[in-house]
Enzyme design. Structure first.
Site, PDB file in Angstrom:
ATOM      1  N   HIS A 297      -1.741   0.830  -4.285  1.00  9.85           N
ATOM      2  CA  HIS A 297      -0.600   0.450  -3.459  1.00  9.85           C
ATOM      3  C   HIS A 297       0.680   0.884  -4.158  1.00  9.85           C
ATOM      4  O   HIS A 297       0.976   0.414  -5.256  1.00  9.85           O
ATOM      5  CB  HIS A 297      -0.584  -1.068  -3.243  1.00  9.85           C
ATOM      6  CG  HIS A 297      -1.680  -1.562  -2.347  1.00  9.85           C
ATOM      7  ND1 HIS A 297      -2.330  -2.760  -2.545  1.00  9.85           N
ATOM      8  CD2 HIS A 297      -2.232  -1.022  -1.238  1.00  9.85           C
ATOM      9  CE1 HIS A 297      -3.236  -2.939  -1.598  1.00  9.85           C
ATOM     10  NE2 HIS A 297      -3.193  -1.890  -0.795  1.00  9.85           N
ATOM     11  N   PHE A 472       0.110  -1.898  -9.280  1.00 13.69           N
ATOM     12  CA  PHE A 472      -0.991  -2.219 -10.202  1.00 13.69           C
ATOM     13  C   PHE A 472      -2.293  -2.570  -9.472  1.00 13.69           C
ATOM     14  O   PHE A 472      -2.998  -3.483  -9.876  1.00 13.69           O
ATOM     15  CB  PHE A 472      -0.611  -3.366 -11.155  1.00 13.69           C
ATOM     16  CG  PHE A 472       0.812  -3.351 -11.636  1.00 13.69           C
ATOM     17  CD1 PHE A 472       1.381  -2.180 -12.133  1.00 13.69           C
ATOM     18  CD2 PHE A 472       1.596  -4.475 -11.613  1.00 13.69           C
ATOM     19  CE1 PHE A 472       2.694  -2.151 -12.585  1.00 13.69           C
ATOM     20  CE2 PHE A 472       2.910  -4.464 -12.056  1.00 13.69           C
ATOM     21  CZ  PHE A 472       3.465  -3.292 -12.550  1.00 13.69           C
ATOM     22  N   HIS A 473      -2.638  -1.822  -8.415  1.00 18.55           N
ATOM     23  CA  HIS A 473      -3.853  -2.116  -7.652  1.00 18.55           C
ATOM     24  C   HIS A 473      -4.814  -0.927  -7.576  1.00 18.55           C
ATOM     25  O   HIS A 473      -5.295  -0.591  -6.497  1.00 18.55           O
ATOM     26  CB  HIS A 473      -3.488  -2.539  -6.223  1.00 18.55           C
ATOM     27  CG  HIS A 473      -2.720  -3.807  -6.120  1.00 18.55           C
ATOM     28  ND1 HIS A 473      -2.054  -4.190  -4.972  1.00 18.55           N
ATOM     29  CD2 HIS A 473      -2.498  -4.793  -7.022  1.00 18.55           C
ATOM     30  CE1 HIS A 473      -1.461  -5.352  -5.162  1.00 18.55           C
ATOM     31  NE2 HIS A 473      -1.708  -5.739  -6.408  1.00 18.55           N
ATOM     32  N   PRO A 474      -5.134  -0.240  -8.685  1.00 21.29           N
ATOM     33  CA  PRO A 474      -6.059   0.888  -8.578  1.00 21.29           C
ATOM     34  C   PRO A 474      -7.480   0.432  -8.235  1.00 21.29           C
ATOM     35  O   PRO A 474      -7.989  -0.540  -8.793  1.00 21.29           O
ATOM     36  CB  PRO A 474      -6.009   1.516  -9.977  1.00 21.29           C
ATOM     37  CG  PRO A 474      -5.646   0.384 -10.889  1.00 21.29           C
ATOM     38  CD  PRO A 474      -4.709  -0.478 -10.085  1.00 21.29           C
TER      39      PRO A 474
END
Length: 539
Positions: A297, A472-474
């Site tokens: 995101h 920070f949503h890998p």
């Protein structure tokens, strides 16, 4: 050469959000001997536990692996810092603490891809199983579990006014983001307990460490999975300068996250054959999907100066304000030190024709240039907005066969026309909310991207490239899929195709990213994985 190996039933690589759950569940049976290997250290630092500590943890090598992306064309040539937690609890020790499941349609889509057991009706009981919700057990929430969920201990008049403005813009207030449809505005529920961060280590791992059949080792850099005769037989890891092996009579489970797990698979000879050969790594299994399908995101951080209403910026720059904050936390466990990075959430559609909400706003009564910098010295608030379902896909590739070398991370943000259009629409939606009567009295003045950015697709997409950064949503780099999918790495039971005794159980297995924050869905994945591992072990 590695020293003589010890043997376990299960070896879990990574004591992050997923690994903590796996450690707890797999060791609940005293007959199972479980080893958990964590490359980071213990969470014995105050800023892992005081919620506002993320400001000091992100970018600090004590707490963060401090990865960086490659230069991104979609971000106008910029490279981004790419934080990942470096301690037990993993990123749950440094993240935003937001409890969010996503949308029911996310999981129903997984089921529609042919992944049995992953629809909303399948995963909701799993979310509830480990939940300890402040409202207690009910149709959508669980009570008494390990994963504590509370209402934030601080509200802001400014955020209440933004919520009214959102309603004036046609976005209704709702009570709960976690019932399957998160469209609307509400305060985020948080993973805290009485004002302190509640990480996966506190909830799942530490209570289980008293079990004699569970062994946690920190400071352990796993170098590769041992593959013998087509089966994962154990791992090789390095600790305190000594190379060791651990053998698994049952399974090896990778829970090192969307960066660590595919990296380790490649180092173990499981990945795209051409890439492995380029680095001199013997190919055990040609798996083109390892490191592909990276999704994240991208947040666009819009900042507005205001007047006539308090924000955290003024308190931060006041000695009296700082003292008050410290006293509030010390004696009441309340006040700004308990704040998650974002407090108010708004989920809405970038365009009316969208079937469901595809934007998430994180609204904060503060502003700063970037993490690690002081707050601005003027009153302001931030409207961060992200495209919940980006169509761009990135990659994670080897930089070297050296296991200590960070991989190359190329998220490929804003690579598609659709993502650029949604980015432009995101700025328009933010401007529409801020332009409502509820906020007019505070004279909001757009600092970023700035009023000089014209309302055209080209100008807004370029501005998005200038201000966009990871939230920070890998996910997705070892995707779950059918055997017929050339990019699938694991099946619906999270077993690595072609390698017996090896699973991946973390955010990397998501075939498509969920419509919200990713930490609690990762914990759900680990909960489901543990159940499947134990079930298969009894056969």
């Amino acid at each position: 050469m590695p020293i003589d190996a010890e043997t376990y039933d299960y070896i879990v690589v990574g004591a992050g959000s997923a690994g903590c759950v796996l450690a707890n569940r797999l060791s609940a049976d005293p007959g199972n001997r479980v080893l958990v290997l964590e490359a980071g250290g213990r969470d014995n630092w105050i800023w892992f536990h005081i919620p506002v500590g993320y400001l000091f943890a992100i970018g600090n090598p004590r707490a963060d692996w401090c990865f960086k992306t490659e230069a991104e064309a979609g971000l106008n040539g910029r490279a981004l810092n790419y934080p990942r937690g470096k301690t037990i609890g993993g990123s749950s020790a440094i993240n935003a603490m937001i409890y969010m499941r996503g949308q029911a349609a996310d999981y129903d889509h997984w089921r529609q891809l042919g992944l049995a057991g992953w629809g909303w009706d399948d995963v909701l009981p799993t979310f509830k199983r480990h939940e300890d919700h402040y409202l207690g057990a009910g149709a959508f929430h669980g009570g008494g579990g390990e994963w504590r969920v509370e209402f934030p201990r601080l509200t802001w008049k400014l955020l209440d006014e933004v919520r009214v403005a959102a309603q004036q813009a046609g976005i209704p207030p709702i009570a709960d983001f976690n019932t399957g449809d998160n469209e609307g505005s509400s305060y985020f529920q948080v993973n805290q307990k009485r004002g302190f961060r509640w990480s996966a280590a506190r909830g799942f791992l530490k209570p289980a460490l008293a079990r004699p059949n569970l062994r946690l080792e920190t400071g352990c850099h796993t170098e590769r999975v041992l593959i013998e005769h087509g089966r994962a037989a154990g791992v090789v890891y390095r600790q305190n300068g000594v190379t060791r092996t651990a053998k698994a009579r049952g399974e090896v489970i990778l829970a090192a996250g969307a960066i660590g797990s595919p990296h380790l698979l490649k180092l173990s000879g499981i990945g795209p054959a051409g890439e492995l050969a380029q680095h001199g790594i013997a190919v055990v299994k040609d798996a083109p999907g390892v490191g592909a399908n990276l999704q994240d995101h991208l947040q666009l951080r819009m900042i507005y100066k205001v007047t006539g209403i308090p924000t955290l910026n003024e308190q931060y720059h006041s000695l009296f304000g700082r003292a008050k904050m410290g006293l509030q936390f010390a004696f009441l466990q309340r006040g700004p030190l308990t704040m998650a990075p974002s407090q108010l959430g708004i989920f809405t559609r970038s365009r009316a024709e969208k079937e469901r909400a595809d934007l998430e706003f994180h609204v904060q009564p503060l502003s700063l240039g970037k993490f690690g910098e002081p707050l601005h010295d003027f009153p302001a608030f931030t409207m961060s907005v992200c495209n919940l379902r980006p169509t761009s896909r990135g990659t994670l590739t080897l930089a070297s066969a050296d296991s200590t070398a960070a991989p190359r991370i190329q998220p490929n943000y804003l690579a598609t026309e659709e993502d650029r259009r949604v980015a432009a629409d995101s700025v328009r939606v933010a401007r529409r909310i801020v332009g409502q009567p509820a906020l007019a009295r505070y004279r909001p003045d757009e600092l970023l991207p700035g009023p000089s950015v014209a309302d055209t697709e080209e100008a807004l997409a370029r501005a998005a490239g200038d201000i966009g950064t990871t939230i920070f949503h890998p996910v997705g780099t070892a995707k779950m899929g059918l055997a017929s999918d050339p990019l699938a790495v694991v099946d619906e039971r999270l077993r690595v195709f072609g390698i017996a005794g090896l699973r991946v159980a973390d955010a990397s297995i998501m075939p498509t990213i969920v419509s919200g924050n990713t930490n609690s869905p990762t914990i759900m994945i680990a909960e489901k994985a543990a159940g499947m591992i134990l079930e298969d072990g009894r056969r």
